[in-house]
Structures are given as structure tokens and as C-alpha cells.
Design a protein around this motif. Structure first.
Motif, PDB file in Angstrom:
ATOM      1  N   ASP A 132       0.835  -1.211   0.000  1.00  0.00           N
ATOM      2  CA  ASP A 132       0.000   0.000   0.000  1.00  0.00           C
ATOM      3  C   ASP A 132       0.864   1.252   0.000  1.00  0.00           C
ATOM      4  N   LEU A 133       1.927   1.238   0.791  1.00  0.00           N
ATOM      5  CA  LEU A 133       2.837   2.378   0.868  1.00  0.00           C
ATOM      6  C   LEU A 133       3.471   2.656  -0.491  1.00  0.00           C
ATOM      7  N   ILE A 134       3.887   1.623  -1.177  1.00  0.00           N
ATOM      8  CA  ILE A 134       4.474   1.775  -2.514  1.00  0.00           C
ATOM      9  C   ILE A 134       3.432   2.312  -3.493  1.00  0.00           C
ATOM     10  N   GLY A 135       2.218   1.794  -3.413  1.00  0.00           N
ATOM     11  CA  GLY A 135       1.138   2.283  -4.275  1.00  0.00           C
ATOM     12  C   GLY A 135       0.838   3.749  -4.029  1.00  0.00           C
ATOM     13  N   GLU A 136       0.812   4.152  -2.755  1.00  0.00           N
ATOM     14  CA  GLU A 136       0.578   5.554  -2.415  1.00  0.00           C
ATOM     15  C   GLU A 136       1.702   6.432  -2.947  1.00  0.00           C
ATOM     16  N   ARG A 137       2.943   5.965  -2.795  1.00  0.00           N
ATOM     17  CA  ARG A 137       4.094   6.738  -3.278  1.00  0.00           C
ATOM     18  C   ARG A 137       4.016   6.908  -4.795  1.00  0.00           C
ATOM     19  N   ARG A 138       3.698   5.826  -5.506  1.00  0.00           N
ATOM     20  CA  ARG A 138       3.574   5.890  -6.963  1.00  0.00           C
ATOM     21  C   ARG A 138       2.486   6.877  -7.369  1.00  0.00           C
ATOM     22  N   HIS A 139       1.351   6.815  -6.696  1.00  0.00           N
ATOM     23  CA  HIS A 139       0.234   7.714  -7.000  1.00  0.00           C
ATOM     24  C   HIS A 139       0.635   9.171  -6.764  1.00  0.00           C
ATOM     25  N   MET A 140       1.347   9.424  -5.676  1.00  0.00           N
ATOM     26  CA  MET A 140       1.790  10.778  -5.355  1.00  0.00           C
ATOM     27  C   MET A 140       2.738  11.307  -6.436  1.00  0.00           C
ATOM     28  N   ILE A 141       3.666  10.467  -6.882  1.00  0.00           N
ATOM     29  CA  ILE A 141       4.620  10.876  -7.925  1.00  0.00           C
ATOM     30  C   ILE A 141       3.890  11.116  -9.242  1.00  0.00           C
ATOM     31  N   GLU A 142       2.967  10.227  -9.595  1.00  0.00           N
ATOM     32  CA  GLU A 142       2.201  10.401 -10.829  1.00  0.00           C
ATOM     33  C   GLU A 142       1.408  11.704 -10.802  1.00  0.00           C
ATOM     34  N   LYS A 143       0.852  12.039  -9.641  1.00  0.00           N
ATOM     35  CA  LYS A 143       0.080  13.271  -9.496  1.00  0.00           C
ATOM     36  C   LYS A 143       0.986  14.492  -9.696  1.00  0.00           C
ATOM     37  N   ARG A 144       2.179  14.462  -9.115  1.00  0.00           N
ATOM     38  CA  ARG A 144       3.130  15.567  -9.292  1.00  0.00           C
ATOM     39  C   ARG A 144       3.551  15.686 -10.752  1.00  0.00           C
ATOM     40  N   ILE A 145       3.841  14.544 -11.370  1.00  0.00           N
ATOM     41  CA  ILE A 145       4.265  14.551 -12.779  1.00  0.00           C
ATOM     42  C   ILE A 145       3.175  15.155 -13.658  1.00  0.00           C
ATOM     43  N   SER A 146       1.947  14.750 -13.417  1.00  0.00           N
ATOM     44  CA  SER A 146       0.835  15.265 -14.211  1.00  0.00           C
ATOM     45  C   SER A 146       0.721  16.779 -14.049  1.00  0.00           C
ATOM     46  N   PHE A 147       0.800  17.252 -12.820  1.00  0.00           N
ATOM     47  CA  PHE A 147       0.724  18.683 -12.560  1.00  0.00           C
ATOM     48  C   PHE A 147       1.874  19.424 -13.238  1.00  0.00           C
ATOM     49  N   LEU A 148       3.089  18.924 -13.008  1.00  0.00           N
ATOM     50  CA  LEU A 148       4.261  19.595 -13.581  1.00  0.00           C
ATOM     51  C   LEU A 148       4.271  19.536 -15.106  1.00  0.00           C
ATOM     52  N   ALA A 149       3.775  18.454 -15.691  1.00  0.00           N
ATOM     53  CA  ALA A 149       3.709  18.346 -17.154  1.00  0.00           C
ATOM     54  C   ALA A 149       2.753  19.397 -17.709  1.00  0.00           C
ATOM     55  N   ASP A 150       1.585  19.552 -17.059  1.00  0.00           N
ATOM     56  CA  ASP A 150       0.615  20.555 -17.516  1.00  0.00           C
ATOM     57  C   ASP A 150       1.182  21.964 -17.382  1.00  0.00           C
ATOM     58  N   VAL A 151       1.807  22.254 -16.243  1.00  0.00           N
ATOM     59  CA  VAL A 151       2.388  23.584 -16.024  1.00  0.00           C
ATOM     60  C   VAL A 151       3.518  23.832 -17.015  1.00  0.00           C
TER      61      VAL A 151
END
Length: 166
Positions: A132-151
Motif C-alpha cells: 500500500d505504501l508503494i502504491g501511495e508513493r507511486r500515486h503521489m509521484i504520478e500526481k506531481r508529474i501530471s501537474f508539472l507536465a501541464d504547467v
């Protein structure tokens, strides 16, 4: 009328025990050879267990260090070995830190041979949490990447517009 007491034959007499003949020298030697083989196998699988525990510890340490400083362990699984545990955590080095209800704290190296059964119980408990911890970490990184890619895309569009105007 007076009754005579007659002893019950089934109670007073024991069945004769069969004589156990001593084992032959061949039987004793065969037993000793089997014992030697079993001891050799125990040594081999103990050595294999040690290698697996070391490899597990290194891999677990490497993964856990980058994700968290500790993982909680369900104290219910410890009740067989560690009664009165209030809280417990596993650390990246393979240590189990237990806080008891009386305020006492104990640290146990799960890689030691005498703690191997406890290691299996703890690993069984924490692996789903680790996943679960790994899944949460992956989700957090994907969310940052998506935000930074859009910006970044918008910033590049603005930069292109500024370059075109200049």
C-alpha cells in the motif's frame, strides 16, 4: 447373608508385556546413518535460511529506506511471542521495536536465528502495508508529474509566444 469378595481377574492381572528384544548392531548403525543424514540436511537448510534472510534484509532495507522510517506491525500477531505489546514497528534494518503496556520498550533483531518465526509473522503482516505504501508513493509521484507536465506545457506555450513577439 455374607457376600464373599472375589477379585476381578481383569483388574488384578495385567497382560504380560511382550519382551522387547534389543536392536541388532545393524539396526543401530542404520539409525545412526539416518541421524547423520538428517543432521547434515539441517545444517544445509539452516545455511540456506541464513542466506535468504540476509538477502531479504538487504532488499527490504534498500526499499524501505527510500520509502519510510518504519512500518507499523499489528500487535495481535505478536501475542503468541510478545504478550502485552501495545505498539510495534519494523525498522529498515530488520529490527522490531515493541512498546509494552507497562511502558517498557524492546528492540529485537529479526534476522537472528532465534527470531526467525517472529520474522515470518511480521513480514506476513507488513507486506500488504508495504505494498500500500508503494502504491501511495507511486500515486503521489504520478500526481506531481501530471501537474508539472501541464504547467510545463503552458510555460512552454508562453515562452513560444514571447519568442514569436520578439
Amino acid at each position: 447373608m455374607i457376600e464373599e469378595s472375589v477379585p476381578d481377574a481383569s483388574i488384578s492381572e495385567e497382560a504380560p508385556k511382550p519382551k522387547v528384544s534389543p536392536a541388532s548392531p545393524e539396526d543401530v548403525i542404520a539409525t545412526l546413518k539416518k541421524l547423520r543424514e538428517d543432521v547434515g540436511q539441517i545444517y544445509e537448510i539452516s545455511s540456506e535460511e541464513e542466506n535468504i534472510v540476509v538477502a531479504f534484509s538487504l532488499a527490504f532495507l534498500k526499499l524501505m529506506e527510500s520509502l519510510t522510517r518504519s512500518l507499523p506491525v499489528d500487535v495481535e500477531i505478536l501475542q503468541g511471542q510478545l504478550r502485552n505489546a501495545e505498539r510495534a514497528n519494523i525498522l529498515p534494518k530488520g529490527e522490531l521495536v515493541v512498546l509494552f503496556r507497562d511502558g517498557r520498550m524492546e528492540s529485537m533483531d529479526l534476522t537472528k536465528p532465534e527470531n526467525r518465526d517472529l520474522l515470518v509473522d511480521v513480514v506476513s503482516d507488513v507486506m500488504p502495508k508495504f505494498n500500500d505504501l508503494i502504491g501511495e508513493r507511486r500515486h503521489m509521484i504520478e500526481k506531481r508529474i501530471s501537474f508539472l507536465a501541464d504547467v510545463t506545457k503552458e510555460l512552454q506555450n508562453i515562452a513560444d509566444s514571447v519568442t514569436a513577439v520578439s
